[in-house]
Design a protein around this motif. Structure first.
Motif, mmCIF file in Angstrom:
data_model
loop_
_atom_site.group_PDB
_atom_site.id
_atom_site.type_symbol
_atom_site.label_atom_id
_atom_site.label_comp_id
_atom_site.label_asym_id
_atom_site.label_seq_id
_atom_site.Cartn_x
_atom_site.Cartn_y
_atom_site.Cartn_z
ATOM 1 N N PHE A 1 0.741 -1.272 -0.010
ATOM 2 C CA PHE A 1 0.023 0.010 0.016
ATOM 3 C C PHE A 1 0.949 1.216 0.039
ATOM 4 N N GLN A 2 1.957 1.160 0.835
ATOM 5 C CA GLN A 2 2.692 2.476 0.903
ATOM 6 C C GLN A 2 3.595 2.881 -0.276
ATOM 7 N N THR A 3 3.718 1.478 -1.363
ATOM 8 C CA THR A 3 4.401 1.827 -2.509
ATOM 9 C C THR A 3 3.571 1.919 -3.877
ATOM 10 N N HIS A 4 2.238 2.210 -3.310
ATOM 11 C CA HIS A 4 1.145 2.305 -4.251
ATOM 12 C C HIS A 4 0.800 0.993 -5.335
ATOM 13 N N SER A 5 1.185 -0.099 -4.634
ATOM 14 C CA SER A 5 1.029 -1.473 -5.355
ATOM 15 C C SER A 5 0.006 -2.256 -4.719
ATOM 16 N N ILE A 6 -0.067 -3.575 -4.936
ATOM 17 C CA ILE A 6 -0.838 -4.411 -4.432
ATOM 18 C C ILE A 6 0.123 -5.989 -4.041
ATOM 19 N N SER A 7 -0.222 -6.529 -3.206
ATOM 20 C CA SER A 7 0.474 -7.688 -2.874
ATOM 21 C C SER A 7 -0.642 -8.878 -2.954
ATOM 22 N N TYR A 8 -0.561 -9.579 -4.053
ATOM 23 C CA TYR A 8 -1.672 -10.547 -4.188
ATOM 24 C C TYR A 8 -1.278 -11.911 -3.265
ATOM 25 N N LEU A 9 0.024 -11.866 -3.147
ATOM 26 C CA LEU A 9 0.363 -13.103 -2.166
ATOM 27 C C LEU A 9 0.177 -12.978 -0.944
ATOM 28 N N ALA A 10 0.062 -11.782 -0.381
ATOM 29 C CA ALA A 10 -0.599 -11.313 0.860
ATOM 30 C C ALA A 10 -1.955 -11.516 0.835
ATOM 31 N N LEU A 11 -2.859 -11.105 0.176
ATOM 32 C CA LEU A 11 -4.323 -11.363 0.096
ATOM 33 C C LEU A 11 -4.730 -12.962 -0.072
ATOM 34 N N THR A 12 -3.745 -13.489 -0.964
ATOM 35 C CA THR A 12 -4.130 -14.957 -0.998
ATOM 36 C C THR A 12 -3.888 -15.726 0.454
ATOM 37 N N LEU A 13 -2.672 -15.100 1.002
ATOM 38 C CA LEU A 13 -2.331 -15.962 2.265
ATOM 39 C C LEU A 13 -3.149 -15.677 3.291
ATOM 40 N N GLU A 14 -3.757 -14.212 3.380
ATOM 41 C CA GLU A 14 -4.644 -14.081 4.494
ATOM 42 C C GLU A 14 -6.045 -14.922 4.086
ATOM 43 N N THR A 15 -6.376 -14.917 2.954
ATOM 44 C CA THR A 15 -7.588 -15.712 2.666
ATOM 45 C C THR A 15 -7.445 -17.043 3.038
ATOM 46 N N VAL A 16 -6.370 -17.756 2.857
ATOM 47 C CA VAL A 16 -6.114 -19.263 3.048
ATOM 48 C C VAL A 16 -6.154 -19.351 4.500
ATOM 49 N N CYS A 17 -5.337 -18.641 5.431
ATOM 50 C CA CYS A 17 -5.477 -18.607 6.779
ATOM 51 C C CYS A 17 -6.715 -18.552 7.362
ATOM 52 N N ALA A 18 -7.509 -17.573 6.919
ATOM 53 C CA ALA A 18 -8.816 -17.504 7.525
ATOM 54 C C ALA A 18 -9.804 -18.489 7.169
ATOM 55 N N LEU A 19 -9.711 -19.139 5.940
ATOM 56 C CA LEU A 19 -10.635 -20.174 5.515
ATOM 57 C C LEU A 19 -9.991 -21.316 6.447
ATOM 58 N N VAL A 20 -8.873 -21.784 6.353
ATOM 59 C CA VAL A 20 -8.374 -23.004 7.129
ATOM 60 C C VAL A 20 -8.875 -22.637 8.513
ATOM 61 N N LEU A 21 -8.729 -21.582 9.411
ATOM 62 C CA LEU A 21 -8.987 -21.279 10.759
ATOM 63 C C LEU A 21 -10.557 -21.672 10.700
ATOM 64 N N MET A 22 -11.363 -21.092 9.949
ATOM 65 C CA MET A 22 -12.754 -21.307 9.944
ATOM 66 C C MET A 22 -13.177 -22.503 9.925
ATOM 67 N N VAL A 23 -12.782 -23.372 8.917
ATOM 68 C CA VAL A 23 -13.085 -24.779 8.887
ATOM 69 C C VAL A 23 -12.629 -25.672 10.012
ATOM 70 N N LEU A 24 -11.341 -25.538 10.410
ATOM 71 C CA LEU A 24 -10.758 -26.204 11.720
ATOM 72 C C LEU A 24 -11.517 -25.788 13.040
ATOM 73 N N MET A 25 -11.601 -24.459 13.373
ATOM 74 C CA MET A 25 -12.350 -24.169 14.461
ATOM 75 C C MET A 25 -13.769 -24.313 14.503
ATOM 76 N N GLY A 26 -14.390 -24.211 13.321
ATOM 77 C CA GLY A 26 -15.821 -24.536 13.194
ATOM 78 C C GLY A 26 -16.186 -25.973 13.470
ATOM 79 N N TRP A 27 -15.324 -26.961 12.879
ATOM 80 C CA TRP A 27 -15.214 -28.316 13.416
ATOM 81 C C TRP A 27 -15.425 -28.771 14.744
ATOM 82 N N ARG A 28 -14.227 -28.157 15.097
ATOM 83 C CA ARG A 28 -13.967 -28.175 16.780
ATOM 84 C C ARG A 28 -15.151 -27.588 17.588
ATOM 85 N N PHE A 29 -15.958 -26.519 17.149
ATOM 86 C CA PHE A 29 -16.908 -26.055 17.905
ATOM 87 C C PHE A 29 -18.100 -26.955 17.849
ATOM 88 N N PHE A 30 -18.206 -27.600 16.566
ATOM 89 C CA PHE A 30 -19.570 -28.522 16.553
ATOM 90 C C PHE A 30 -19.188 -29.776 17.227
#
Length: 120
Positions: A52-81
């Motif tokens: 952001f500070q260099t006026h560009s985008i990091s697709y790698l960062a956005l992909t990593l954020e998404t994968v981490c959130a999805l994995v946590l959602m599935v694992l912790m959702g399964w643990r909750f159920f």
């Protein structure tokens, strides 16, 4: 809204949750997951901030954020159920579902933080 505004606090919460789980229950799995996922989220959040500070985008960062959130959602959702315990599994699953939705929205709408400059 830029993704790093939410990713950095989310990563800190995941990291803190892992440390608290270890301190309270001596759960090395909680510590490893907290450090692993929290560290990845923080790294991705700061990479996104740097882009952001260099006026560009990091697709790698956005992909990593998404994968981490999805994995946590599935694992912790399964643990909750399985356990029906709202803390911490249900809370992390809900928070991760919200963050997953946010990241998927950012990807789907191709919103990124490249600032356009118009000539006058």
């Amino acid at each position: 809204m830029e993704d790093f505004y939410l990713t950095i606090p989310y990563g800190l919460l995941v990291l803190a949750g892992g440390i608290i789980g270890y301190v309270k229950r001596r759960s090395t799995a909680s510590l490893a997951a907290g450090i692993g996922f929290g560290g990845l989220l923080l790294a991705a959040g700061f990479a996104s901030l740097r882009a952001f500070q260099t006026h560009s985008i990091s697709y790698l960062a956005l992909t990593l954020e998404t994968v981490c959130a999805l994995v946590l959602m599935v694992l912790m959702g399964w643990r909750f159920f399985k356990s029906r315990k709202v803390m911490p599994a249900g809370l992390v699953a809900i928070l991760s579902a919200i963050m997953s939705g946010f990241y998927i929205y950012k990807i789907a709408t191709r919103e990124h933080h490249v600032i356009s400059v118009s000539s006058v």
